[in-house]
Design a protein around this motif. Structure first.
Motif, short mmCIF file in Angstrom:
data_model
loop_
_atom_site.label_atom_id
_atom_site.label_comp_id
_atom_site.label_asym_id
_atom_site.label_seq_id
_atom_site.Cartn_x
_atom_site.Cartn_y
_atom_site.Cartn_z
N GLN A 84 0.84 -1.19 0.00
CA GLN A 84 0.00 0.00 0.00
C GLN A 84 0.88 1.25 0.00
O GLN A 84 1.83 1.35 0.78
N PRO A 85 0.61 2.23 -0.86
CA PRO A 85 1.40 3.47 -0.84
C PRO A 85 1.31 4.17 0.51
O PRO A 85 0.25 4.21 1.14
N VAL A 86 2.43 4.73 0.94
CA VAL A 86 2.46 5.41 2.23
C VAL A 86 1.54 6.62 2.23
O VAL A 86 0.95 6.97 3.25
N ALA A 91 -3.24 9.63 4.19
CA ALA A 91 -4.55 10.23 3.91
C ALA A 91 -5.60 9.78 4.91
O ALA A 91 -6.56 10.51 5.17
N THR A 92 -5.44 8.59 5.47
CA THR A 92 -6.40 8.10 6.47
C THR A 92 -5.97 8.42 7.90
O THR A 92 -6.82 8.60 8.77
N ALA A 93 -4.67 8.53 8.14
CA ALA A 93 -4.19 8.70 9.51
C ALA A 93 -4.09 10.16 9.93
O ALA A 93 -4.49 10.51 11.05
N ASN A 271 8.95 -1.42 9.28
CA ASN A 271 8.58 -0.88 7.98
C ASN A 271 9.20 0.51 7.84
O ASN A 271 8.62 1.52 8.25
N THR A 272 10.39 0.57 7.26
CA THR A 272 11.14 1.82 7.21
C THR A 272 10.44 2.89 6.39
O THR A 272 10.47 4.07 6.74
N GLN A 273 9.80 2.52 5.29
CA GLN A 273 9.16 3.51 4.43
C GLN A 273 8.04 4.23 5.19
O GLN A 273 7.88 5.45 5.08
N THR A 274 7.26 3.48 5.95
CA THR A 274 6.15 4.08 6.70
C THR A 274 6.68 5.01 7.78
O THR A 274 6.21 6.15 7.92
#
Length: 307
Positions: A84-86, A91-93, A271-274
């Motif tokens: 899932q794209p970060v 957008a939800t968080a 999860n480094t990207q997140t």
């Protein structure tokens, strides 16, 4: 004013780069992201090598950072390990945590400043002593204890609120979590406002305003309060970024799926990207909140001029 804003924006560039670089290095040395992808069972070497190639983890660390920063400026914060794209997670968080932060800041402004003004004008009286003791207790109690206690009493025992916030996270559901999140900062705002009011109350310009026969309300609001708010506004402005980033405990207690929840999940799953993506946005929020605070100084105190 325009030159000052431009200079401050330019000063934010090295701060932003340094902060994101530090976070990127810290996140990438905290563990092996591939191990988090594979779960409890260890990946076979071929699968691990393929995953590193897919996520660019086989490149040198400096190359990974430059690639990440190049993508950030195009609005691409990468892809989480679940595909899932970060940006979708953001957008939800972020709207949820933003609403929670707004509620917390409103508690700080309305309750904290009101108590600070009342105690500052009545320094040494019983109400002043009671508020000082109360704020000291609030500061001494950890946030997770306050949150769990209010959840138990208001949600489980008395049934006044829902113990867990629904996925929609409406404003009325965020009142108690917002109070928990703001509790420590609210106590600091109260004490800071009280001290500032008590000090400025003895200033020459206040005595002059009283000697001119101005109404007490006008003296307090137009003269005393405006000059006393500068340290309070500074604290609240810097606290906005801290509240958004420090909501992990509160969001975990009340099951709020905001920034704190996503950061917790990202750290747990390595999860480094997140993690880096969310912290990058929080750094920007913190920098612009500080810029806004600096610009508000001239509104509160006309004697301040920007070169």
């Amino acid at each position: 004013m325009e030159r000052y804003v431009l200079r401050r924006l330019l000063q934010m560039v090295p701060v932003f780069v340094g902060a994101t670089l530090l976070i990127f290095l810290m996140v990438n040395v905290m563990g092996d992201p591939v191990a988090g992808l594979c779960g409890e069972r260890q990946c076979d070497p071929a699968t691990a090598a393929q995953l590193r190639r897919d996520f660019g983890l086989d490149k040198p660390l400096w190359h990974q950072y430059l690639t990440y920063m190049g993508n950030v400026f195009t609005g691409d914060f990468g892809t989480a390990f679940n595909g899932q794209p970060v940006t979708e997670l953001m957008a939800t968080a972020f709207p949820v945590t933003l609403r929670l932060t707004v509620v917390a800041v409103l508690f700080e402004i309305v309750v904290g400043m009101t108590l600070g003004v009342l105690t500052g004008l009545r320094r040494g009286r019983p109400i002043d002593t009671a508020v000082l003791v109360l704020t000291l207790v609030v500061i001494s109690v950890p946030t997770f204890v306050t949150g769990l206690l209010l959840q138990l009493l208001l949600g489980v025992q008395w049934g006044w609120i829902k113990p867990s916030v629904s996925p929609a996270a409406a404003l009325d559901e965020l009142m108690v979590p917002g109070l928990v999140l703001a509790s420590v900062s609210l106590a600091y705002v109260t004490r800071l406002t009280r001290t500032s009011i008590a000090e400025n109350k003895r200033s020459d310009y206040v005595r002059t305003a009283v000697a001119k026969g101005l109404p007490r309300r006008r003296v307090v609001t137009r003269h005393l309060l405006r000059n006393s708010l500068i340290p309070v506004v500074t604290f609240i402005g810097t606290d906005v970024g801290a509240l958004m980033g420090g909501a992990i405990v509160t969001e975990r207690i009340f099951n709020i799926h905001g920034v704190g929840y996503q950061l917790y999940q990202g750290i747990l799953r390595q999860n480094t990207q997140t993690v880096v993506g969310f912290v990058t946005v929080l750094v920007l929020v913190f920098l612009f909140a500080n810029l806004l605070v600096d610009l508000l100084y001239a509104v509160l105190d006309p004697r301040i001029r920007y070169a």
